[in-house]
Design a protein around this motif. Structure first.
Motif, PDB file in Angstrom:
ATOM      1  N   GLN A   1       0.794  -1.138   0.035  1.00 50.82           N
ATOM      2  CA  GLN A   1      -0.070   0.024  -0.050  1.00 50.82           C
ATOM      3  C   GLN A   1       0.833   1.222   0.087  1.00 50.82           C
ATOM      4  N   ARG A   2       0.122   2.489  -0.117  1.00 53.90           N
ATOM      5  CA  ARG A   2       1.054   3.702  -0.134  1.00 53.90           C
ATOM      6  C   ARG A   2       0.789   4.188   1.218  1.00 53.90           C
ATOM      7  N   CYS A   3       1.860   4.534   2.086  1.00 55.50           N
ATOM      8  CA  CYS A   3       1.970   5.132   3.373  1.00 55.50           C
ATOM      9  C   CYS A   3       2.117   6.536   3.259  1.00 55.50           C
TER      10      CYS A   3
ATOM     11  N   VAL B   1       5.574   9.907   0.708  1.00 57.00           N
ATOM     12  CA  VAL B   1       4.756   8.643   0.477  1.00 57.00           C
ATOM     13  C   VAL B   1       5.796   7.664   0.223  1.00 57.00           C
ATOM     14  N   TYR B   2       5.548   6.512   1.071  1.00 55.76           N
ATOM     15  CA  TYR B   2       6.381   5.545   0.927  1.00 55.76           C
ATOM     16  C   TYR B   2       5.660   3.832   0.909  1.00 55.76           C
ATOM     17  N   ALA B   3       6.236   2.890   0.141  1.00 55.93           N
ATOM     18  CA  ALA B   3       5.661   1.744   0.157  1.00 55.93           C
ATOM     19  C   ALA B   3       5.574   0.997   1.568  1.00 55.93           C
ATOM     20  N   SER B   4       4.302   0.568   1.852  1.00 56.53           N
ATOM     21  CA  SER B   4       4.254  -0.283   2.951  1.00 56.53           C
ATOM     22  C   SER B   4       3.574  -1.523   2.744  1.00 56.53           C
ATOM     23  N   ALA B   5       4.072  -2.594   3.519  1.00 56.60           N
ATOM     24  CA  ALA B   5       3.424  -3.983   3.383  1.00 56.60           C
ATOM     25  C   ALA B   5       3.927  -4.748   4.686  1.00 56.60           C
ATOM     26  N   PRO B   6       3.073  -6.112   4.728  1.00 58.23           N
ATOM     27  CA  PRO B   6       3.331  -6.807   5.968  1.00 58.23           C
ATOM     28  C   PRO B   6       5.043  -7.227   6.122  1.00 58.23           C
ATOM     29  N   ALA B   7       5.560  -7.498   5.109  1.00 51.58           N
ATOM     30  CA  ALA B   7       6.943  -7.650   5.031  1.00 51.58           C
ATOM     31  C   ALA B   7       7.977  -6.488   4.914  1.00 51.58           C
ATOM     32  N   PRO B   8       9.055  -6.267   5.678  1.00 53.89           N
ATOM     33  CA  PRO B   8       9.562  -5.069   5.677  1.00 53.89           C
ATOM     34  C   PRO B   8      10.476  -4.770   4.382  1.00 53.89           C
ATOM     35  N   PHE B   9      10.604  -5.931   3.540  1.00 51.24           N
ATOM     36  CA  PHE B   9      11.275  -5.967   2.168  1.00 51.24           C
ATOM     37  C   PHE B   9      10.550  -6.517   1.168  1.00 51.24           C
TER      38      PHE B   9
END
Ligand SMILES: Cc1cc2nc3c(=O)[nH]c(=O)nc-3n(C[C@H](O)[C@H](O)[C@H](O)COP(=O)(O)OP(=O)(O)OC[C@H]3O[C@@H](n4cnc5c(N)ncnc54)[C@H](O)[C@@H]3O)c2cc1C
Length: 371
Positions: free
Chosen positions: A207-209, A328-336
Motif C-alpha cells: 500500500q502507499r503510506c 509517500v512510501y511503500a508499506s507491506a506486511p514484510a519489511p522488504f
C-alpha cells in the motif's frame, strides 16, 4: 539497468558500478523528489530487528564512506529516546539488554543535557550511539552526482520507464525516450511497483503510506541563535514503530497508556520525532495513513497535532512553521520486497519506511543473488 534514482535505486547503482558493471539509471523526474528527499535523514540503525538490523549496520559503514567520497554532510550523532513515563523507560531498559553497548540508559539530567525538553515531563531516556543523520535534500543528489562520475555509470533523468518485454536473455525496456536493451533490470520505484506489476504488488500487500511532515524553527539556544540539537529525538510513539523495541513486554503498556491519554496520536499512527537540519531548523513528523490510492487532501488537524506535541516535547512555546510537505512510501506486511516478477527483472522496495537506514545494506545482498 536501474529504474528509479531514489536511495534504493542509487544504492543498487553505486554497488553495481563498484563491481565493475556498466549501469544505466533511468529516472522519470529531472532530480529525485520522492521519499528519499522527503524524510528525516535518520539512519535509524539501532532500533531495527532481524534482517533489517543486518542491512542497517552494513548500510551504516557505506553511508559513512559515501559521505566522504561524495562529499555530503553526515553526523554520527546518535539518537536520544526521551522517556516521559515509566513504561517507556522500562521498554528502553529491556531494549538496552539486547543491544550490547549500542544503547546507553540516561537519567533525566543526561537527557536534558543533550536535547531540549520539559524537566517536569522527562523521566529518563536512552542514547542510541550508532545512529546517524544526513540532510536527505543534499545527500541523495550528491550520491547521484558522485555515481554519475564513476566508470561505467550512466544516468538518464526525465525519462519514464513504461514497461518491459522479455527477449532472449535480455529485457527490452520501453521508455519515454525510446527502447533500451538491458541484461538485468532492478526496478526500484518505491511504492509504484503496482504501476508495472499490479499482481505482484497485491500479492505482497503493498500500500502507499502517506506521512505529514513539517520544517520548523528550533527553540532558541544560549547564544540567541537556534539551539544545536545534535542527536535525533525519538519519543514514546517511536517505541511502538520500530521492531527492535517490540521484544519488550512493556510496549503493550506504552500503547495502552498512550491510547488512553493521547488517543489522537494512536489514531493518526504518529511517530513523534525530530531531526535538526544543517541550517538549524528542525524536521518534524510524522503521521501515517495507509491506502492503495491516497486521497490528495492534507488534514490541518494532523499538522496542528504534531506542532502541539512537538512544542510539548521540546518544552517550548508555539513553533514557527517554515515548510510543510507530504511523503509517500511503500508499506507491506514484510519489511522488504525483493521479487522477480519476470525473467531479468528484479523488483526491490523497502516496504517498512526505513529505506534510508537499510537500502545501502540491502543492495549488495540483492546483487549477490541477481548477478
Ligand atoms: C516522510 C518520510 C520520512 C521518512 N523518514 C525516514 C528516515 O528518517 N529514515 C529512514 O530510514 N527512512 C525514512 N523514510 C523511508 C525512506 O525515505 C524510504 O524507504 C526510501 O526513501 C524509499 O526509497 P526509494 O528509492 O524506494 O523511493 P523514492 O525515493 O520514492 O524513489 C523512487 C524513484 O522512482 C522513480 N520512478 C517511479 N516510477 C518511475 C518510472 N516509471 N520511470 C522512471 N522512474 C520512476 C520516482 O520518480 C522516484 O524518484 C521516510 C519516508 C518518508 C516518506
Amino acid at each position: 539497468m536501474v529504474v528509479g534514482a531514489g536511495i534504493v535505486g542509487l544504492a543498487h547503482a553505486v554497488e553495481a558500478v563498484g563491481r565493475g558493471l556498466s549501469v544505466l539509471v533511468v529516472e522519470r523526474d529531472d532530480r529525485a523528489v520522492g521519499a528519499s528527499v522527503r524524510n528525516f535523514g535518520h539512519g535509524c540503525f539501532t532500533a531495527q530487528d532481524g534482517t533489517a538490523l543486518t542491512y542497517a549496520f552494513a548500510a551504516r559503514e557505506r553511508w559513512i564512506q559515501l559521505a566522504k567520497e561524495a562529499d555530503f554532510w553526515l553526523r554520527e550523532s546518535g539518537t536520544v529516546v526521551v522517556a516521559r513515563a515509566d513504561d517507556e523507560r522500562q521498554v528502553l531498559e529491556d531494549f538496552a539488554h539486547g543491544r550490547d553497548g549500542h544503547v546507553r540508559l540516561l537519567d533525566r539530567d543526561q537527557v536534558l543535557d543533550r536535547v531540549p525538553g520539559d524537566p517536569d515531563e522527562v523521566v529518563g531516556g536512552a542514547f542510541l550511539s550508532q545512529d546517524i543523520r544526513v540532510d536527505p535534500r543534499e545527500a541523495v543528489p550528491a550520491i547521484a552526482r558522485w555515481y554519475a562520475e564513476q566508470r561505467g555509470a550512466h544516468l538518464a533523468w526525465s525519462t519514464t520507464v513504461q514497461g518491459f518485454e522479455a527477449g532472449s536473455g535480455v529485457t527490452l525496456v520501453r521508455t519515454s525516450r525510446g527502447d533500451v536493451v538491458a541484461t538485468k533490470v532492478i526496478l526500484a520505484v518505491g511504492h509504484d511497483v503496482d504501476r508495472f506489476f499490479p499482481d505482484t504488488a497485491t500479492a505482497a500487500g503493498i500500500q502507499r503510506c502517506t506521512l505529514q511532515m513539517l520544517r520548523v524553527d528550533a527553540p532558541e539556544g544560549a547564544g540567541g541563535g537556534p539551539r544545536e540539537i545534535d542527536p535525533a529525538i525519538f519519543t514514546g510513539t517511536s517505541l511502538l514503530r520500530y521492531d527492535g523495541f517490540r521484544h519488550s513486554p512493556a510496549t503493550a503498556a506504552v500503547r495502552e497508556r498512550l491510547r488512553a491519554q493521547h488517543p489522537a496520536l494512536i489514531d493518526a499512527a504518529v511517530n513523534l520525532m525530530v531531526t535538526q537540519r544543517p541550517d538549524g531548523t528542525l524536521t518534524l513528523g510524522d503521521t501515517h495513513a495507509y491506502a492503495t490510492t491516497p486521497g490528495p487532501f492534507h488534514p490541518e488537524a494532523l499538522d496542528a497535532l504534531l506542532l502541539t506535541e512537538a512544542a510539548r516535547l521540546l518544552g517550548t512555546g508555539p513553533l514557527t512553521v517554515r515548510e510543510r510537505w507530504q511523503g509517500v512510501y511503500a508499506s507491506a506486511p514484510a519489511p522488504f520486497l525483493d521479487v522477480t516478477p519476470m525473467p531479468g527483472v528484479r523488483a526491490v522496495s523497502v516496504t517498512s519506511g526505513i529505506g534510508m537506514t537499510t537500502a545501502l545494506g540491502l543492495a549488495p545482498r540483492v546483487l549477490d543473488s541477481f548477478l
